[in-house]
Motif scaffolding. Structure first.
Motif, PDB file in Angstrom:
ATOM      1  N   GLU A  34       0.197  -1.603   0.435  1.00 59.91           N
ATOM      2  CA  GLU A  34       0.238   0.044  -0.146  1.00 59.91           C
ATOM      3  C   GLU A  34       0.856   1.478   0.575  1.00 59.91           C
ATOM      4  OE1 GLU A  34      -0.270  -2.313   2.004  1.00 59.91           O
ATOM      5  OE2 GLU A  34      -2.639  -3.429   1.116  1.00 59.91           O
ATOM      6  N   GLU A  35       2.275   1.311   0.972  1.00 59.01           N
ATOM      7  CA  GLU A  35       2.919   2.609   0.353  1.00 59.01           C
ATOM      8  C   GLU A  35       3.142   3.070  -0.443  1.00 59.01           C
ATOM      9  OE1 GLU A  35       4.394   1.866   6.047  1.00 59.01           O
ATOM     10  OE2 GLU A  35       4.978   1.327   4.208  1.00 59.01           O
ATOM     11  N   GLU A  36       3.703   1.247  -1.153  1.00 58.47           N
ATOM     12  CA  GLU A  36       4.522   1.425  -2.489  1.00 58.47           C
ATOM     13  C   GLU A  36       3.810   2.293  -3.591  1.00 58.47           C
ATOM     14  OE1 GLU A  36       7.381  -1.158  -4.846  1.00 58.47           O
ATOM     15  OE2 GLU A  36       6.678  -1.708  -3.705  1.00 58.47           O
ATOM     16  N   ALA A  37       2.526   1.688  -2.864  1.00 55.33           N
ATOM     17  CA  ALA A  37       1.192   2.633  -4.557  1.00 55.33           C
ATOM     18  C   ALA A  37       1.697   3.641  -4.186  1.00 55.33           C
ATOM     19  CB  ALA A  37      -0.200   1.472  -3.922  1.00 55.33           C
ATOM     20  N   ALA A  38       0.767   3.698  -2.878  1.00 54.89           N
ATOM     21  CA  ALA A  38       0.906   5.492  -2.384  1.00 54.89           C
ATOM     22  C   ALA A  38       1.561   6.439  -3.012  1.00 54.89           C
ATOM     23  CB  ALA A  38       0.780   5.567  -1.060  1.00 54.89           C
ATOM     24  N   ALA A  39       3.167   5.905  -3.126  1.00 59.65           N
ATOM     25  CA  ALA A  39       4.768   6.990  -3.316  1.00 59.65           C
ATOM     26  C   ALA A  39       4.055   6.428  -4.740  1.00 59.65           C
ATOM     27  CB  ALA A  39       5.621   5.868  -2.591  1.00 59.65           C
ATOM     28  N   LYS A  40       4.102   5.633  -5.537  1.00 63.61           N
ATOM     29  CA  LYS A  40       4.628   6.115  -7.093  1.00 63.61           C
ATOM     30  C   LYS A  40       3.058   6.673  -7.735  1.00 63.61           C
ATOM     31  CE  LYS A  40       5.856   1.231  -8.135  1.00 63.61           C
ATOM     32  NZ  LYS A  40       5.506  -0.028  -8.428  1.00 63.61           N
ATOM     33  N   ALA A  41       1.880   6.495  -7.278  1.00 59.88           N
ATOM     34  CA  ALA A  41       0.687   8.155  -6.925  1.00 59.88           C
ATOM     35  C   ALA A  41       1.381   9.427  -6.585  1.00 59.88           C
ATOM     36  CB  ALA A  41      -0.579   7.026  -6.747  1.00 59.88           C
ATOM     37  N   ALA A  42       1.701   9.580  -5.767  1.00 61.54           N
ATOM     38  CA  ALA A  42       1.561  10.538  -5.382  1.00 61.54           C
ATOM     39  C   ALA A  42       3.296  11.480  -6.054  1.00 61.54           C
ATOM     40  CB  ALA A  42       2.412  11.096  -4.472  1.00 61.54           C
ATOM     41  N   LEU A  43       4.127  10.357  -6.954  1.00 55.85           N
ATOM     42  CA  LEU A  43       5.196  10.431  -8.033  1.00 55.85           C
ATOM     43  C   LEU A  43       4.448  10.848  -8.982  1.00 55.85           C
ATOM     44  CD1 LEU A  43       8.198  10.907  -7.999  1.00 55.85           C
ATOM     45  CD2 LEU A  43       8.314   8.522  -8.548  1.00 55.85           C
ATOM     46  N   ALA A  44       3.837  10.106  -9.501  1.00 58.70           N
ATOM     47  CA  ALA A  44       2.855  10.203 -10.795  1.00 58.70           C
ATOM     48  C   ALA A  44       2.396  11.958 -10.756  1.00 58.70           C
ATOM     49  CB  ALA A  44       2.355   9.499 -11.393  1.00 58.70           C
ATOM     50  N   GLY A  45       2.021  12.062  -9.726  1.00 55.51           N
ATOM     51  CA  GLY A  45       0.991  13.053  -9.792  1.00 55.51           C
ATOM     52  C   GLY A  45       2.195  14.489 -10.043  1.00 55.51           C
ATOM     53  N   GLU A  46       2.759  14.452  -9.507  1.00 59.96           N
ATOM     54  CA  GLU A  46       4.312  15.772  -9.129  1.00 59.96           C
ATOM     55  C   GLU A  46       5.004  15.550 -10.592  1.00 59.96           C
ATOM     56  OE1 GLU A  46       7.374  14.524  -6.287  1.00 59.96           O
ATOM     57  OE2 GLU A  46       5.861  14.829  -4.913  1.00 59.96           O
ATOM     58  N   GLU A  47       4.625  14.457 -11.323  1.00 59.30           N
ATOM     59  CA  GLU A  47       5.096  14.848 -13.053  1.00 59.30           C
ATOM     60  C   GLU A  47       3.783  14.768 -13.233  1.00 59.30           C
ATOM     61  OE1 GLU A  47       6.704  10.430 -13.999  1.00 59.30           O
ATOM     62  OE2 GLU A  47       8.283  10.872 -13.045  1.00 59.30           O
ATOM     63  N   GLY A  48       2.762  15.222 -13.392  1.00 59.19           N
ATOM     64  CA  GLY A  48       2.005  15.247 -14.215  1.00 59.19           C
ATOM     65  C   GLY A  48       2.008  16.946 -14.242  1.00 59.19           C
ATOM     66  N   GLU A  49       2.084  17.187 -12.909  1.00 54.11           N
ATOM     67  CA  GLU A  49       2.716  18.486 -12.784  1.00 54.11           C
ATOM     68  C   GLU A  49       2.879  19.325 -12.980  1.00 54.11           C
ATOM     69  OE1 GLU A  49       1.936  19.034  -7.902  1.00 54.11           O
ATOM     70  OE2 GLU A  49       0.120  18.505  -7.920  1.00 54.11           O
ATOM     71  N   GLU A  50       4.601  19.234 -13.112  1.00 54.74           N
ATOM     72  CA  GLU A  50       5.385  19.724 -14.370  1.00 54.74           C
ATOM     73  C   GLU A  50       5.336  19.873 -15.458  1.00 54.74           C
ATOM     74  OE1 GLU A  50       8.839  17.654 -12.751  1.00 54.74           O
ATOM     75  OE2 GLU A  50       9.031  17.883 -10.819  1.00 54.74           O
ATOM     76  N   GLU A  51       4.921  18.154 -16.082  1.00 57.04           N
ATOM     77  CA  GLU A  51       4.356  18.407 -17.516  1.00 57.04           C
ATOM     78  C   GLU A  51       4.032  20.029 -18.323  1.00 57.04           C
ATOM     79  OE1 GLU A  51       2.897  14.923 -18.898  1.00 57.04           O
ATOM     80  OE2 GLU A  51       5.132  13.807 -18.372  1.00 57.04           O
ATOM     81  N   GLY A  52       2.446  20.392 -17.362  1.00 58.52           N
ATOM     82  CA  GLY A  52       1.516  20.808 -17.271  1.00 58.52           C
ATOM     83  C   GLY A  52       2.280  22.095 -17.427  1.00 58.52           C
ATOM     84  N   GLU A  53       3.177  22.411 -15.976  1.00 57.54           N
ATOM     85  CA  GLU A  53       3.741  23.493 -16.369  1.00 57.54           C
ATOM     86  C   GLU A  53       4.387  23.903 -16.693  1.00 57.54           C
ATOM     87  OE1 GLU A  53       5.508  23.562 -12.378  1.00 57.54           O
ATOM     88  OE2 GLU A  53       4.233  23.821 -11.500  1.00 57.54           O
TER      89      GLU A  53
END
Length: 513
Positions: free
Chosen positions: A486-505
């Motif tokens: 569960e911790e690994e999945a949450a970390a991956k989701a958070a990392l994916a969200g951060e990458e999406g925000e950077e691409e949008g910017e």
């Protein structure tokens, strides 16, 4: 063809030999030894004391750890050793051969000393002290000694130690094997260091840490090594010379408590580890007991005039008999304060020496090396250790948990006119001294253990220190637990969200341009 009686005897003998105890002693050997003892000693009322004789024989066998046959052989060997003490011609022949020069001997009059100690209920039996006298005579005949004194007796588990304190004539002491071995070891170590320096060629980094240098031992004739000591297990056997004492041995002997076995080569299993065998531990205990219990009437000894002329730094260690000594009355010697008794052996400092030396003090060679290296390190200043000077009264000794360190009294209060004063050490049980108006002497008979007060009565060894840290712990080297699914999945989701925000910017910045 054996007769019926012989057959029955063999069967009975086999039966008795088959009956053994846990230590392997069989009934046949025990009865044989017991009967031989009865026939040899011929005690009265054998029927009444038969069981007691059997019990004593069993206890003696257990104490010595020997079978009855080995015990008998050991007693026969001791008897053979004693025979050498009494050999040497008849009394008439000896009286004719002895000259005036031969009468001047360092051999002490132990029989006279034993008589005085007997008044206070102290000492050995008359037979034993006479055997010790003959054994000391043998020691003097085989060594060029100018002084010899019976120091005392250590009680051991298997065997005892008789100790003789001696001093060689000037320039006649034999070369010590111990010193030769130490010199050889030092040369080998120096050669190894030179070979190692040549082989390294400054390729490997040098370790700048250096251990604290060991405290050097005192030279012969000074401090704890002022006198030389010989020991033997039984009078008549060969005397063994004890090695000199080192400060490390003194320091460790203060932290451990061991019974003597009677074997000089026995290892000392202890913590902290003792640097040496029972021979070295025995020598360290002799030095400690001598420093704390060897006393004499006040004024009997005085410092040498030549030494008094030197700088008074509290390190005087040489004294002579006072030719103008005024006899102290028996009443004053029996003063319970101890003001009329003084220590005539130097105090041992916590360092393990009588004269303090700074182990960090640098010699000439060290100063030459220092010139080549950077002088970043500042030499540590160590306050020298001090102790009570020589020939101080025992009245200044510290109390032991409210108990006086010395017990002083007359040997006989009913007949004080012909009595003497005896002194008992409460710090080292077994150390005694007697004093009359014209004579005094010291002796030790005990296990070599110092009195322990309060919680220290039940001895407990020192606690092993914690292991040293190999390196400083930190987040960059410290291990962490593996994350759950569960911790690994949450970390991956958070990392994916951060990458999406950077691409949008980044896309928004391109449109603005």
């Amino acid at each position: 063809m054996p007769t019926e009686g012989e057959v029955q005897f063999v069967k009975a003998q086999s039966c008795l030999k088959s009956l053994q105890n846990d230590s392997g002693e069989n009934l046949y050997d025990h009865i044989s030894t017991l009967l031989a003892k009865i026939l040899d000693e011929r005690p009265g009322h054998v029927v009444d004391v038969f069981e007691d004789l059997s019990l004593n024989l069993k206890q003696l066998s257990k104490t010595c750890g020997e079978t009855p046959q080995e015990l008998g052989l050991m007693q026969a060997k001791l008897t053979e050793d004693l025979r050498t003490l009494f050999s040497g011609g008849t009394d008439d022949d000896a009286a004719q051969e002895i000259s005036d020069e031969d009468m001047q001997t360092p051999l002490p009059n132990l029989m006279e000393n034993a008589y005085f100690f007997e008044q206070a209920g102290i000492g050995l039996s008359k037979e034993e002290i006479f055997e010790v006298s003959l054994s000391l005579k043998q020691l003097i005949e085989n060594n060029p000694l100018q002084k010899c004194r019976f120091w005392g007796k250590f009680l051991g588990i298997q065997k005892n130690y008789y100790v003789a304190e001696v001093e060689y004539r000037d320039g006649e002491e034999e070369e010590d094997e111990e010193e030769a071995a130490e010199e050889g070891a030092e040369k080998e170590e120096e050669e190894r260091e030179e070979d190692g320096e040549e082989a390294e060629e400054d390729i490997l980094p040098k370790n700048e840490w250096k251990p604290t240098p060991p405290v050097p031992k005192e030279d012969k004739g000074k401090g704890v090594n002022k006198y030389i000591y010989f020991v033997t297990n039984y009078p008549g056997q060969q005397w063994t010379k004890l090695p000199t004492c080192t400060p490390q041995q003194i320091q460790i002997s203060r932290k451990i408590k061991k019974f003597f076995t009677g074997n000089l080569d026995a290892p000392i299993v202890s913590y902290p580890p003792f640097p040496g065998s029972e021979m070295n531990y025995l020598r360290a205990q002799i030095a400690r007991i001598s420093a704390g219990t060897q006393i004499s009437p006040t004024g009997f000894y005085m410092f040498d005039e030549e030494e008094e002329a030197e700088e008074d730094d509290g390190s005087k260690d040489h004294y002579i008999e006072n030719p103008e000594y005024e006899v102290i009355s028996l009443k004053n010697l029996s003063d319970t304060t101890g003001a009329n008794w003084t220590h005539h052996v130097q105090f041992i400092l916590p360092q393990g020496r009588c004269a303090y030396v700074n182990p960090l003090q640098k010699g000439e060679d060290d100063f030459e090396e220092e010139e080549e290296e950077e002088e970043d390190a500042v030499e540590e200043e160590i306050e020298p250790e001090t102790g009570p000077p020589l020939l101080t009264t025992i009245a200044d000794d510290a109390e032991i948990n409210g108990i006086a360190p010395w017990t002083i009294k007359m040997a006989s209060e009913r007949m004080p006119y012909f009595s003497l004063t005896f002194v008992r050490s409460n710090l080292w049980p077994g150390a005694y001294a007697f004093g009359t108006e014209k004579k005094f002497e010291n002796i030790y008979i005990g296990f070599g253990h110092k009195y322990r007060e309060g919680k220290e009565i039940n001895y407990t060894p020192s606690v092993v220190p914690a292991a040293q840290v190999e390196y400083t712990l930190g987040p960059e080297i410290q291990e962490i637990d593996d994350p759950t699914v569960e911790e690994e999945a949450a970390a991956k989701a958070a990392l994916a969200g951060e990458e999406g925000e950077e691409e949008g910017e980044e896309e928004q910045e391109e449109e603005d341009d």
